[in-house]
Design an enzyme around this catalytic site. Sequence first.
Site, PDB file in Angstrom:
ATOM      1  N   ASP A 131       0.817  -1.220   0.000  1.00  0.00           N
ATOM      2  CA  ASP A 131       0.000   0.000   0.000  1.00  0.00           C
ATOM      3  C   ASP A 131       0.851   1.271   0.000  1.00  0.00           C
ATOM      4  OD1 ASP A 131       0.981  -0.392   2.556  1.00  0.00           O
ATOM      5  OD2 ASP A 131      -0.968  -0.669   3.493  1.00  0.00           O
ATOM      6  N   ASN A 184      -7.557  -2.380  14.106  1.00  0.00           N
ATOM      7  CA  ASN A 184      -8.953  -2.708  13.771  1.00  0.00           C
ATOM      8  C   ASN A 184      -9.048  -3.962  12.876  1.00  0.00           C
ATOM      9  OD1 ASN A 184      -7.984  -1.727  11.374  1.00  0.00           O
ATOM     10  ND2 ASN A 184      -9.469  -0.066  11.164  1.00  0.00           N
TER      11      ASN A 184
END
Length: 253
Positions: free
Chosen positions: A67, A136
Amino acid sequence: MEIKPINSYNKMSKLAAEMVAEQIINKPNTVLGLATGSTPVGMYRELVRMHREGDLDLSQVKTFNLDEYLGLSPEHSQSYHYYMYENFFKYVNIREENIHIPKGNAEDPVQECLDYEKKIKGLGGIDLQILGIGVNGHVGFNEPNINLEARTHIIQLSNETITANSRFFKNLDEVPKKAITMGMATIMKSKKIILMAWGAEKKKPILKVISGPIATEVPASLLQVHNDVILIVDKKIYSFSSAINSLSYPDKI
Ligand code: GLP
């Protein structure tokens, strides 16, 4: 999923680096999927050490990073480009043309995503993907959601991720709100995956990955259906619950 609970960050880094090195020795033109964040820093340090000591030739290796923040140039000190060069690429013999990181400042980011996916496919897919995990449960920047995108795409970062990653920026406002990330299908197509997790804040997502239901709300939980995942995990956050009794782990590391 094979689980390796480890009692020190250095040992985790060494073990991950040894696995990467073994992969490269077995297949010198390995396509490596690479991750950023604080977790793999020690692994890169170990790989650099192996290379310097003459034990690891990376001249045929090809890399794809997971990413990049949208809007950051490669020179930006918080870009993943910058991170990769500072922690790894500057010190090893991977050829410049074999390094792939999504361009955060691409003129046409949608085209950049399509081209990135095409390049991965063109090189036969990823042989070994290194992953960290977000607090998360995100992997790469695939954020929890009711739908996940399969391929490399642009994603809106969650408030949780923006807050977690603000520790690397001057303040919260400086953290980019979007990123380019490989999709979950891109990641899941990797032949082998190593997921590393270190520190108390990773306990919640890791327990969900090990024993929780497979849910797009915890993107890393999808790894449960991959047939070659090794989880190298901080022993302190690893709970020997009955739900995970059937999983294999070594006696001692
Ligand atoms: C970022 C990256 C992830 C990484 C995660 C955890 O959000 N996009 O690839 O796994 O951070 O980072 P850290 O290792 O610093 O906890």
